[in-house]
Design a protein around this motif. Structure first.
Motif, mmCIF file in Angstrom:
data_model
loop_
_atom_site.group_PDB
_atom_site.id
_atom_site.type_symbol
_atom_site.label_atom_id
_atom_site.label_comp_id
_atom_site.label_asym_id
_atom_site.label_seq_id
_atom_site.Cartn_x
_atom_site.Cartn_y
_atom_site.Cartn_z
ATOM 1 N N HIS A 66 -7.582 2.290 -19.951
ATOM 2 C CA HIS A 66 -6.390 2.017 -19.152
ATOM 3 C C HIS A 66 -6.770 2.225 -17.685
ATOM 4 C CE1 HIS A 66 -1.804 2.224 -19.619
ATOM 5 N NE2 HIS A 66 -2.068 1.834 -18.404
ATOM 6 N N VAL A 67 -6.810 1.160 -16.904
ATOM 7 C CA VAL A 67 -7.262 1.241 -15.518
ATOM 8 C C VAL A 67 -6.118 0.874 -14.579
ATOM 9 C CG1 VAL A 67 -8.937 0.389 -13.842
ATOM 10 C CG2 VAL A 67 -9.582 0.579 -16.258
ATOM 11 N N GLY A 68 -5.730 1.821 -13.738
ATOM 12 C CA GLY A 68 -4.727 1.560 -12.709
ATOM 13 C C GLY A 68 -5.395 1.004 -11.467
ATOM 14 N N GLY A 69 -4.814 -0.036 -10.911
ATOM 15 C CA GLY A 69 -5.361 -0.637 -9.693
ATOM 16 C C GLY A 69 -4.733 -0.046 -8.451
ATOM 17 N N PRO A 70 -4.881 -0.723 -7.341
ATOM 18 C CA PRO A 70 -4.296 -0.257 -6.092
ATOM 19 C C PRO A 70 -2.776 -0.142 -6.216
ATOM 20 C CG PRO A 70 -5.762 -2.119 -5.713
ATOM 21 C CD PRO A 70 -5.596 -1.986 -7.190
ATOM 22 N N ALA A 71 -2.223 0.785 -5.479
ATOM 23 C CA ALA A 71 -0.772 0.997 -5.517
ATOM 24 C C ALA A 71 -0.185 0.879 -4.118
ATOM 25 C CB ALA A 71 -0.465 2.376 -6.099
ATOM 26 N N ARG A 72 0.968 0.230 -4.052
ATOM 27 C CA ARG A 72 1.770 0.223 -2.827
ATOM 28 C C ARG A 72 2.846 1.279 -3.017
ATOM 29 N NH1 ARG A 72 4.172 -5.148 -2.202
ATOM 30 N NH2 ARG A 72 2.128 -5.703 -1.393
ATOM 31 N N ILE A 73 2.972 2.193 -2.067
ATOM 32 C CA ILE A 73 3.923 3.303 -2.156
ATOM 33 C C ILE A 73 4.835 3.268 -0.950
ATOM 34 C CG2 ILE A 73 4.157 5.810 -2.223
ATOM 35 C CD1 ILE A 73 1.242 5.870 -3.378
ATOM 36 N N THR A 74 6.135 3.195 -1.207
ATOM 37 C CA THR A 74 7.134 3.220 -0.145
ATOM 38 C C THR A 74 8.041 4.421 -0.377
ATOM 39 O OG1 THR A 74 7.076 0.808 -0.061
ATOM 40 C CG2 THR A 74 8.934 1.902 1.019
ATOM 41 N N ILE A 75 8.055 5.344 0.579
ATOM 42 C CA ILE A 75 8.820 6.580 0.434
ATOM 43 C C ILE A 75 10.079 6.510 1.282
ATOM 44 C CG2 ILE A 75 8.794 9.086 0.789
ATOM 45 C CD1 ILE A 75 5.715 8.918 0.447
ATOM 46 N N ASN A 76 11.193 6.936 0.670
ATOM 47 C CA ASN A 76 12.461 7.038 1.380
ATOM 48 C C ASN A 76 13.070 8.398 1.037
ATOM 49 O OD1 ASN A 76 14.829 6.660 2.742
ATOM 50 N ND2 ASN A 76 15.577 4.985 1.453
ATOM 51 N N GLY A 77 12.754 9.413 1.817
ATOM 52 C CA GLY A 77 13.259 10.755 1.544
ATOM 53 C C GLY A 77 12.621 11.337 0.299
ATOM 54 N N ASP A 78 13.452 11.642 -0.691
ATOM 55 C CA ASP A 78 12.977 12.241 -1.936
ATOM 56 C C ASP A 78 12.795 11.227 -3.056
ATOM 57 O OD1 ASP A 78 12.883 14.745 -0.798
ATOM 58 O OD2 ASP A 78 14.914 15.280 -1.416
#
Length: 123
Positions: A66-78
């Motif tokens: 199981h291989v996870g690729g690149p991730a886009r992460i967008t944070i809005n507070g908690d």
């Protein structure tokens, strides 16, 4: 990007990395620790709610790499929204697939946890 955002993104990336590793090499209960108790998991046109439903279905899933690729992460507070590509090579090739994970994570007293997952299969 401020220091707290960098720290949060690194903590979230850790959860995403552990998702793939724990699913394949750890006891299933350790994989479930990555999720909130009331998590929602959408896969194969089914919506699973909470640890019990997720465990009932996914603990029976085939094993492989199981291989996870690149991730886009967008944070809005908690809360954080992520998109991550993945590839699964099943021990039995009929189960191999790839696609994207769309996830929502929330900040808890125990750190970032996955509260919602939608799996979009490419194959």
């Amino acid at each position: 990007m401020d220091l707290q955002t960098v720290i949060d993104k690194q903590a979230i990336k850790y959860v995403l990395d552990e998702y793939c590793l724990r699913l394949e090499i750890n006891p299933f209960a350790e994989w479930l620790e990555l999720f909130t108790i009331d998590t929602v998991y959408e896969v194969f046109r089914q919506t699973l709610r909470g640890h019990d439903e997720v465990e009932a279905m996914l603990s029976q899933a085939p094993h492989g790499l199981h291989v996870g690729g690149p991730a886009r992460i967008t944070i809005n507070g908690d809360t954080a929204e992520t998109v991550q590509s993945y590839m699964f090579v099943g021990n039995d090739s009929q189960y191999s697939n790839n696609g994207w994970y769309y996830r929502t994570l929330v900040r808890t007293a125990q750190g970032w946890k996955i509260s919602h997952t939608k799996v979009k299969l490419q194959k």
